[in-house]
Design a protein around this motif. Sequence first.
Motif, mmCIF file in Angstrom:
data_model
loop_
_atom_site.group_PDB
_atom_site.id
_atom_site.type_symbol
_atom_site.label_atom_id
_atom_site.label_comp_id
_atom_site.label_asym_id
_atom_site.label_seq_id
_atom_site.Cartn_x
_atom_site.Cartn_y
_atom_site.Cartn_z
ATOM 1 N N ILE A 344 -37.413 85.654 -37.033
ATOM 2 C CA ILE A 344 -36.722 85.320 -35.790
ATOM 3 C C ILE A 344 -37.219 86.176 -34.640
ATOM 4 N N MET A 348 -39.799 81.744 -34.621
ATOM 5 C CA MET A 348 -39.832 80.790 -35.729
ATOM 6 C C MET A 348 -40.960 79.791 -35.530
ATOM 7 N N GLY A 401 -28.455 93.376 -37.320
ATOM 8 C CA GLY A 401 -27.377 92.565 -36.758
ATOM 9 C C GLY A 401 -27.523 92.416 -35.263
ATOM 10 N N ILE A 402 -27.709 93.571 -34.584
ATOM 11 C CA ILE A 402 -27.859 93.531 -33.129
ATOM 12 C C ILE A 402 -29.089 92.721 -32.758
ATOM 13 N N LEU A 404 -30.484 90.253 -34.398
ATOM 14 C CA LEU A 404 -30.268 88.809 -34.572
ATOM 15 C C LEU A 404 -29.432 88.247 -33.425
ATOM 16 N N VAL A 405 -28.331 88.940 -33.094
ATOM 17 C CA VAL A 405 -27.451 88.416 -32.047
ATOM 18 C C VAL A 405 -28.184 88.374 -30.712
ATOM 19 N N MET A 408 -30.795 85.639 -30.551
ATOM 20 C CA MET A 408 -30.220 84.304 -30.455
ATOM 21 C C MET A 408 -29.710 84.030 -29.045
ATOM 22 N N ILE A 409 -29.124 85.048 -28.412
ATOM 23 C CA ILE A 409 -28.552 84.808 -27.090
ATOM 24 C C ILE A 409 -29.637 84.766 -26.018
ATOM 25 N N PRO A 412 -34.078 82.862 -28.220
ATOM 26 C CA PRO A 412 -34.054 82.256 -29.561
ATOM 27 C C PRO A 412 -35.435 81.821 -30.030
ATOM 28 N N LEU A 425 -35.805 74.633 -29.041
ATOM 29 C CA LEU A 425 -34.713 75.582 -28.884
ATOM 30 C C LEU A 425 -34.197 75.597 -27.456
ATOM 31 N N GLY A 428 -32.658 71.644 -26.883
ATOM 32 C CA GLY A 428 -31.512 71.443 -27.762
ATOM 33 C C GLY A 428 -31.468 70.038 -28.321
ATOM 34 N N PRO A 432 -26.510 69.775 -24.115
ATOM 35 C CA PRO A 432 -25.390 70.690 -23.906
ATOM 36 C C PRO A 432 -24.496 70.169 -22.790
ATOM 37 N N GLU A 436 -21.379 74.625 -20.568
ATOM 38 C CA GLU A 436 -21.597 75.351 -21.807
ATOM 39 C C GLU A 436 -23.060 75.652 -22.101
ATOM 40 N N PRO A 438 -26.386 77.391 -22.499
ATOM 41 C CA PRO A 438 -26.699 78.821 -22.485
ATOM 42 C C PRO A 438 -27.504 79.160 -21.251
ATOM 43 N N PRO B 139 -21.856 81.877 -25.629
ATOM 44 C CA PRO B 139 -23.110 81.612 -24.902
ATOM 45 C C PRO B 139 -24.018 80.638 -25.645
ATOM 46 N N LEU B 140 -23.777 80.427 -26.929
ATOM 47 C CA LEU B 140 -24.672 79.604 -27.732
ATOM 48 C C LEU B 140 -24.121 78.214 -27.994
ATOM 49 N N GLY B 154 -25.636 87.961 -37.743
ATOM 50 C CA GLY B 154 -25.852 89.243 -37.067
ATOM 51 C C GLY B 154 -24.542 89.959 -36.803
ATOM 52 N N LEU B 157 -23.165 91.618 -39.885
ATOM 53 C CA LEU B 157 -23.814 92.895 -40.223
ATOM 54 C C LEU B 157 -23.364 94.001 -39.276
ATOM 55 N N VAL B 158 -23.269 93.665 -37.991
ATOM 56 C CA VAL B 158 -22.863 94.678 -37.009
ATOM 57 C C VAL B 158 -21.458 95.176 -37.321
#
Lengths: 448, 367
Positions: A344, A348, A401-402, A404-405, A408-409, A412, A425, A428, A432, A436, A438, B139-140, B154, B157-158
Motif C-alpha cells: 500500500i 498497489m 497502523g498510522i 495504513l490510515v 488511505m486518507i 490511496p 482509486l 471510485g 461519490p 462525501e 474525499p 473522509p473515505l 490501521g 493496530l493503532v
Amino acid sequence: MTPTTQSASLWERTRTALGRGPGAYVFFGLYAAICTWLLFTNPRTSLRTDIVFVLFLLLVFLIYRSATPLWFRGGLAAALLLVVMPIFGTLNPFYIDVATQAGIFVALALGLNVVVGFAGLLDLGYVAFFAVGAYLWAILSTPQISQINPAWSPVPPIMFYPFVLLGLAIGAVFGILLGLPVLRLRGDYLAIVTLGFGEVIRVLANNLDRPINITNGSQGIREIERPPLILTSFIRDTLGWNLSDSQLYQQFFYFVVLLIVIFTVVVVSRLKNSRIGRAWEAIREDETAAVAQGIPRVRMKLMAFAVGASFAGAMGVVFASKQLFINPPTFDLLRSINILAMVILGGMGSIPGVILGAVIVTLLDLQILPRMATVLRDAQRAGVPIPAAFDPTQYQRLLFGILLVLMMIFRPQGILPDERRSEELHAGDEPPSEEEAPPAARPAAESA
Amino acid sequence: MVLGPVGQMLLFVIGSAIALSLLVTLLALLQIGARPDLLVRTWTILPQVIIDGLVRGFLFASIALGYTMVYGVLEFINFAHGEIFMVGGVVGAAVALLLATSGLLGAVPGLLFVLLIIAMGMLVSGTLAVTVERVAYRPLRGAPRLVPLISAIGVSLVLQDVTRLIMTSTPLGFNARFNTPDFGPPIRLFEMNLGERPVPVIISPKALIFVSAAVVMLVVLNYLVNATRLGKAIRATAQDRSTASLMGINVNQIISLTFLIGGALGGAAGALFGMYVGTVNPYMGFIPGLKAFTAAVLGGIGNITGALVGGIVLGFLEAFVASYLSLFTGGAFSGAAYADIAAFSILILILIFRPSGLLGEATTQKV
C-alpha cells in the motif's frame, strides 16, 4: 489520464533530466563512487553508516528507474549489488543481513501485489503461504520428519535447490486451495476469510504436535539445514579472503535472495503486461464487464492466487533455511499486515512502487526503529522525560497502523502509483455523493 | 415478533441447547460399541457445557451488535470494533484499580460497581467509536470498498498499541489483573449424578451478571431500533442513504449515532467481560472481535436478531468443541486450541455457502 499529481510530474521532470546528456552518467558515477567510498572507509554500525546505507539503496532504486541506456543501468546496478554490497557485507555483517531481509520482503510484497494490486483481491492471510514454504523445508530437512514416521529420514541439504522450486509449486497449490472456495466472495468478505485462513494455518502450526508431532507445536523447529556452501576453496585459497562459515552463509543467502528477487521482478513485470495481467486488471476494475468481454473469471482469479502464493512459498523455503529456526509466531497476522503495508505504501499494482515500499518498511522495521530506540535511550539518560516503557521497536503496530490510515486518507494510490490503478482509486467505483467525496480525490476526479 | 424480543431470545437459547444435546448424544452413540461409558460421561458434563456456551454466546452477540449496526448502515466492516470492546475492558479495569487504590472498593456495593464500570466503558468506547469514524472513516466514504477497510485495519493496530502504551506507563501494566467487589461463591445449580461420582453444575455470579446485562442491552437496543423515531431514522438510513436524507434525516448524525450505540454496547460488553475474567490486556479484543464478526455474518449481517442468533449458535459450537473434542477423539486433540479453528471454519463455510447468513435475505448484486 495524464500523471497530473505534482510529485509525479516532478518525478517525470527529474527522470528526463537524468536521462539526457552526460549529466546523468556523471551524477550516477559520482554518487556511486562517494557512497562506496563512505561505506568502505567507515563500515562501523552507526547512525552515519545507516544514512549512507539508505542513500546507497536509494541509488540502486534511482538507477533502476532512470532513463539512461540499459547497458549503463545494468552495469552500474550489477557493480553495486554484486561487488560493492558483498564486500561491504564482509566488513559489516549487519547491513548485508538487512539487505537480505529487504530482498525477501521485496519478493513477498511483489507476490502479494499480484493478488492485491493486479487482481484487486485483498488477501490478509498472505503469510500463510510463506509459512507453508518455511515449514515444508523445516520439517523435511530436520529430524522432525522422523517424528511423523520413524522410517523417514531428513533429505540431504543439497536438496535445498529443488525444494525452492517445490516451495513454488506447493505455494501455488495452497493458493488455489484458498482461492477455490472464496472465488464468489466480494472484496471485504474475501479479506476477512483470508484473514481467517491465515489464522487457521498459524493455529494448526501451533497445535499439530499432537496426536502426531508434525510441526513441533509452539516450540518451533530448530537447526534447519542450510545447503552446502559453494566456492569456499575458491574464496579462501584463490582470493585469499579469510571468511568464516557464517559470513559465507550470509553472502550465500544474499545472492540467493537477489537471484529470486530478480526472477520475481522479471516474471511479475512480464505478467503485468501480458494478456493475463490485463485480464486481472479488467476483473479488478469491473468484474461484470470483464466477464461480459469473455475473460475466464474463475481461471484468472485462481491464477492470481496461485502466482502470488508461489513466490511466498519459495521465499518461505529460503527464509527457513536462512533463519535456522521457525515457530508459529513468525507467521502471525502482523506479518501479513506488514507485507500489505509495503504494497500500500508503494502503490498497489505498481512494481517499482512495491519494491520501494518493501525496502522502506523493512528499513523502518530493522534499522530506523532500533536506531530511534537508541536515540531515545540516550535522551532519557540525558534527562528528557520519556516514559521508560516506551521502546520504539516494540511499537510496529502503531507505526503500520498510522501508515495504513494516513495512506488511505491522503494517498490511496501509494507513493509511486500505477497509472491505471490511481485512476480507479481517484474516480471510485461508485460515484461519490456530493459532500462525501474525499477531499484528496477531488482535483484528480475532475481532471479525469 | 409475536413472542417479543425476550421470548425470541429464549427460543434461540433453548433451541440451540436442544440441538447441541442431540448432537453430542448422537456422537456418543456412534462410538458406544467401542467405549460404553462415553454416553454417561457425555451427559454428565452436558449442563455445564450449555452454560458455558450461553456465556460465550452472549459475549459474541453483544460484540456482534456493533458490527452489524455499522454494516447495516454503511455496508462497511468496522474492523476496529474488537479494539473498541477491548478499550471498554481496560476502562473497567482502570475504574476498579482507582477504587482499590482509594480504598473504596470494599465499600462500593456490587451492583453499583457493575453499573459504574458499564457506564464508564460505554462512555469511553462510544466516544472513541464516534471519533474513529470521524477521523478515519468519514473522509473515505464513497471510496472503493477496500479503502475504508484497510483504514479500519490501521485503526485497529493503532488502538492496540496506544492502549498498550497507556497501560504500560500507568499502574495498570500490560496484563492488568484487578479485584472486584465480592459477588459471593459460585452458585451450585444442581448435581449431575449418572452412576459415577456426582458432578456439580455451577454458574459463577459474575457470569450471571454478564448474561443478564447482555440480555438487558439486547432488549433495549431492540426497542430503540424498532420502536422509536430514532430507530426509524436508523433503519431508513440503512435502507437508502440518499432517500433518507431527502426525507429530512441528518444522515451524518445518524451514522455517528450508529457508531456511538455500537461502540457503547461494545464498551459495556468489554467492561463486563473484563470483570468476568478478572484480567485485561491490549490484545484481548482481536480474537473475540473476529469471532463476533463471524457471529454477525452467521446470523445475517445487518440484522440485529441475526447477531443474537449467530452469537448463540457460535457460542454453543465453541463450547462444544472446547469440551467435547478431546473426549470424542480419545484425547488426541486438545479442544481449547481447536475452538478457534472451528470458529474460523464456520466463518469460511458460511461465507461460501450462505453469505447472507441464517436469517438474512439473499441479495443480488446490482450492476
